[in-house]
Scaffold this motif. Structure first.
Motif, short mmCIF file in Angstrom:
data_model
loop_
_atom_site.label_atom_id
_atom_site.label_comp_id
_atom_site.label_asym_id
_atom_site.label_seq_id
_atom_site.Cartn_x
_atom_site.Cartn_y
_atom_site.Cartn_z
N HIS A 162 -12.55 3.61 0.20
CA HIS A 162 -13.26 4.69 -0.48
C HIS A 162 -12.32 5.78 -0.99
O HIS A 162 -12.70 6.59 -1.84
CB HIS A 162 -14.30 5.31 0.46
N CYS A 163 -11.07 5.82 -0.46
CA CYS A 163 -10.18 6.91 -0.83
C CYS A 163 -8.89 6.43 -1.49
O CYS A 163 -7.99 7.23 -1.72
CB CYS A 163 -9.85 7.77 0.39
N MET A 164 -8.78 5.14 -1.80
CA MET A 164 -7.53 4.65 -2.38
C MET A 164 -7.83 3.51 -3.33
O MET A 164 -8.70 2.68 -3.10
CB MET A 164 -6.58 4.19 -1.26
N TYR A 165 -7.07 3.47 -4.40
CA TYR A 165 -7.23 2.43 -5.43
C TYR A 165 -6.67 1.11 -4.90
O TYR A 165 -5.61 1.08 -4.26
CB TYR A 165 -6.50 2.84 -6.71
N ASN A 166 -7.39 0.02 -5.18
CA ASN A 166 -6.98 -1.31 -4.72
C ASN A 166 -5.98 -1.90 -5.72
O ASN A 166 -6.34 -2.22 -6.84
CB ASN A 166 -8.20 -2.22 -4.58
N PHE A 167 -4.70 -2.05 -5.28
CA PHE A 167 -3.65 -2.56 -6.16
C PHE A 167 -3.61 -4.08 -6.12
O PHE A 167 -3.88 -4.70 -5.08
CB PHE A 167 -2.29 -2.00 -5.74
N GLU A 168 -3.28 -4.68 -7.25
CA GLU A 168 -3.17 -6.12 -7.32
C GLU A 168 -1.84 -6.57 -6.70
O GLU A 168 -0.90 -5.80 -6.55
CB GLU A 168 -3.26 -6.60 -8.77
N LYS A 169 -1.77 -7.88 -6.39
CA LYS A 169 -0.61 -8.43 -5.68
C LYS A 169 0.70 -8.28 -6.47
O LYS A 169 1.73 -7.91 -5.88
CB LYS A 169 -0.86 -9.89 -5.33
N PRO A 170 0.74 -8.53 -7.79
CA PRO A 170 2.01 -8.34 -8.52
C PRO A 170 2.52 -6.90 -8.48
O PRO A 170 3.73 -6.66 -8.42
CB PRO A 170 1.67 -8.77 -9.95
N VAL A 171 1.59 -5.94 -8.47
CA VAL A 171 2.00 -4.53 -8.39
C VAL A 171 2.62 -4.24 -7.02
O VAL A 171 3.63 -3.54 -6.90
CB VAL A 171 0.80 -3.61 -8.66
N VAL A 172 2.00 -4.81 -5.98
CA VAL A 172 2.53 -4.61 -4.63
C VAL A 172 3.92 -5.21 -4.50
O VAL A 172 4.84 -4.62 -3.92
CB VAL A 172 1.57 -5.22 -3.59
N MET A 173 4.11 -6.41 -5.10
CA MET A 173 5.42 -7.05 -5.04
C MET A 173 6.47 -6.23 -5.79
O MET A 173 7.62 -6.12 -5.38
CB MET A 173 5.34 -8.46 -5.62
N LYS A 174 6.05 -5.63 -6.91
CA LYS A 174 6.98 -4.79 -7.67
C LYS A 174 7.39 -3.56 -6.86
O LYS A 174 8.55 -3.10 -6.92
CB LYS A 174 6.34 -4.38 -8.98
N CYS A 175 6.47 -3.02 -6.09
CA CYS A 175 6.81 -1.87 -5.24
C CYS A 175 7.79 -2.27 -4.14
O CYS A 175 8.67 -1.49 -3.77
CB CYS A 175 5.54 -1.29 -4.62
N CYS A 176 7.66 -3.49 -3.62
CA CYS A 176 8.64 -3.96 -2.63
C CYS A 176 10.02 -4.07 -3.26
O CYS A 176 11.03 -3.74 -2.62
CB CYS A 176 8.20 -5.32 -2.08
N ALA A 177 10.05 -4.52 -4.52
CA ALA A 177 11.34 -4.58 -5.21
C ALA A 177 11.91 -3.18 -5.41
O ALA A 177 13.13 -2.97 -5.30
CB ALA A 177 11.17 -5.28 -6.55
N ALA A 178 11.04 -2.19 -5.68
CA ALA A 178 11.51 -0.81 -5.83
C ALA A 178 12.09 -0.28 -4.52
O ALA A 178 13.07 0.47 -4.52
CB ALA A 178 10.36 0.07 -6.29
N LEU A 179 11.51 -0.69 -3.38
CA LEU A 179 12.05 -0.27 -2.09
C LEU A 179 13.47 -0.83 -1.89
O LEU A 179 14.31 -0.20 -1.26
CB LEU A 179 11.14 -0.74 -0.95
N CYS A 180 13.73 -2.02 -2.44
CA CYS A 180 15.08 -2.58 -2.38
C CYS A 180 16.06 -1.72 -3.17
O CYS A 180 17.16 -1.46 -2.73
CB CYS A 180 15.09 -4.00 -2.95
N TRP A 181 15.61 -1.26 -4.35
CA TRP A 181 16.53 -0.51 -5.21
C TRP A 181 16.87 0.85 -4.63
O TRP A 181 17.98 1.35 -4.83
CB TRP A 181 15.91 -0.34 -6.60
N ILE A 182 15.95 1.47 -3.92
CA ILE A 182 16.24 2.80 -3.38
C ILE A 182 16.87 2.73 -2.00
O ILE A 182 16.97 3.71 -1.28
CB ILE A 182 14.98 3.67 -3.32
N VAL A 183 17.28 1.53 -1.57
CA VAL A 183 17.94 1.30 -0.30
C VAL A 183 17.03 1.63 0.87
O VAL A 183 17.49 1.93 1.97
CB VAL A 183 19.27 2.09 -0.19
N ALA A 184 15.73 1.64 0.64
CA ALA A 184 14.80 1.68 1.77
C ALA A 184 14.71 0.29 2.38
O ALA A 184 14.29 0.12 3.51
CB ALA A 184 13.42 2.13 1.32
#
Length: 433
Positions: free
Chosen positions: A374-396
């Motif tokens: 009810h309080c957060m937008y439901n993201f699709e799987k490709p978007v979630v995977m792209k965010c994981c790739a972004a975590l790699c780039w920022i050395v998280a």
């Protein structure tokens, strides 16, 4: 025309002088950074130690009895990290080396429990530092016992009058206690109790219960001399330590620059804002390593165009020192990226640090979405995977050598709590699919 040529000649001379002065300043700055960095990193002895005069005299007298009179001894220097154990030993050794008889005869063997992880490695290091490789020659020892017997025979040949005294310094002494059967410690303490080659064993440790970890046969051969260190100096002495650590020695290559530098250090120590900053650090930690780190950060700003440390440099260094570099990683992350890190943390708690793949992370994220839809937008799987790739780039997230990735999660790990108390866990793995 003559006036023009005269002006050109003057400008050329001024440029040449400015180049010479800049090169001289550059040489002075590089020398300053070399001296001070060596002092901060290697705890080189400068001046007299504060608040540990009794311990200083005790250790000095102990080592003099070995180096001058040929007596064998053993002692432990015990204190929390940063209390000055290494500094105390360096001060004592520096004073001893000023005596010609000791400087020519004393043999030093430095061992560290972090490097010499077992007795076999420690024996090889002792043989190397005592220059016994030529004696060993092409001998091939069939076992650890044969190697140890050879070393002990080399140490036992001689007496108090004809043999050079040997000083064994065991840093991280508590790690040597965990070696199998404590064989090395037993034999070193056994030699130190004999009337053969004068041997002194000095152990440095931060474990207050170190004697309880020794086996009965080892403890019986230890002399039970213990030197305890605590940071008992007050803030006035802390300011004096600050000045001594930053001051240049009298034998500096440029006396005028050294005087200018030392006057600037004196001015900094009297500055009210610098004193307030040092007082905050003093109340936060009396550990001299913290002071060394602060001064090292301030020293990194010194250049040819900025030749002296200023109060603003120290305040900037104080901000960098107190900054949490791991927390800075998550600054500016999106809500989705933070949710993924939390999902990885939950999986790490469930599987106790075992690797897990991207699909498991995504499923954990979906469970969270069902509870908070009810309080957060439901993201699709490709978007979630792209965010994981972004975590790699920022050395998280760091790629692991076994085709896995490693993420820094600001959470307490159950596994590390069991082993080392409250430790911030930074190793959570998940496979990249």
């Amino acid at each position: 025309m003559l006036s023009f040529l005269f002006k050109v000649k003057i400008s050329a001379m001024s440029k040449r002088k400015s180049k010479e002065s800049s090169s001289a300043n550059g040489e002075c700055i590089s020398q300053v950074q070399r001296i001070l960095r060596e002092r901060f990193c290697h705890h080189h002895a400068t001046g007299k130690p504060f608040g540990i005069e009794h311990q200083y005299r005790h250790l000095l007298e102990l080592l003099k009895r070995t180096t001058v009179h040929g007596e064998s001894n053993s002692a432990l220097i015990i204190g929390p990290r940063g209390s000055g154990k290494t500094m105390l030993l360096n001060h004592v050794l520096k004073e001893l080396m000023e005596i010609k008889q000791i400087r020519e005869n004393l043999l030093e063997v430095h061992l560290n429990g972090l490097l010499q992880t077992n007795d076999k490695v420690a024996l090889k290091e002792i043989t190397r530092q005592l220059h016994l490789e030529n004696v060993v020659g092409d001998k091939v020892f069939g076992s650890f016992a044969e190697n140890l017997a050879f070393l002990l025979e080399a140490l036992r040949k001689g007496d108090r009058t004809s043999s050079c005294p040997v000083l064994f310094i065991l840093d991280e002494f508590d790690l040597f206690v965990h070696h199998k059967n404590q064989t090395l410690l037993y034999n070193l303490f056994d030699i130190s109790q004999s009337a053969q080659t004068p041997v002194t064993v000095i152990g440095l440790t931060c474990r207050q219960d170190i004697l309880e970890l020794l086996e009965k046969r080892v403890k019986s051969r230890f002399s039970h001399r213990q030197i305890y260190l605590m940071n008992s100096f007050d803030f006035k002495q802390y300011i004096k330590i600050f000045k001594e650590q930053l001051s240049l020695p009298a034998e500096f290559l440029d006396e005028s620059f050294a005087q200018k530098w030392n006057n600037n250090v004196q001015h900094l120590s009297e500055d009210k804002t610098v004193q307030d900053m040092l007082q905050n650090l003093f109340h936060y930690s009396k550990d001299l390593r913290s002071l060394h780190l602060l001064l090292m950060l301030a020293l990194s700003n010194v250049t040819v165009h900025h030749p002296l440390i200023t109060a603003s440099d120290l305040h900037e260094a104080s901000k960098q020192y107190r900054m949490d570099s791991k927390a800075n990683i998550v600054h500016g992350l999106s809500v989705l990226e933070i949710c993924l890190i939390i999902a990885m943390k939950h999986l790490n708690d469930v599987y106790e640090g075992e690797p897990f793949n991207f699909q498991m992370v995504y499923n954990e994220f979906q469970k969270f979405m069902q509870r908070k839809a009810h309080c957060m937008y439901n993201f699709e799987k490709p978007v979630v995977m792209k965010c994981c790739a972004a975590l790699c780039w920022i050395v998280a997230v760091h790629r692991h050598k076994q085709l896995t990735c490693q993420t820094t999660c600001l959470a307490w790990s159950r596994k590390f709590r069991k082993r080392t108390g409250l430790v911030r866990h930074l190793n959570t793995y998940y496979n990249w699919s």
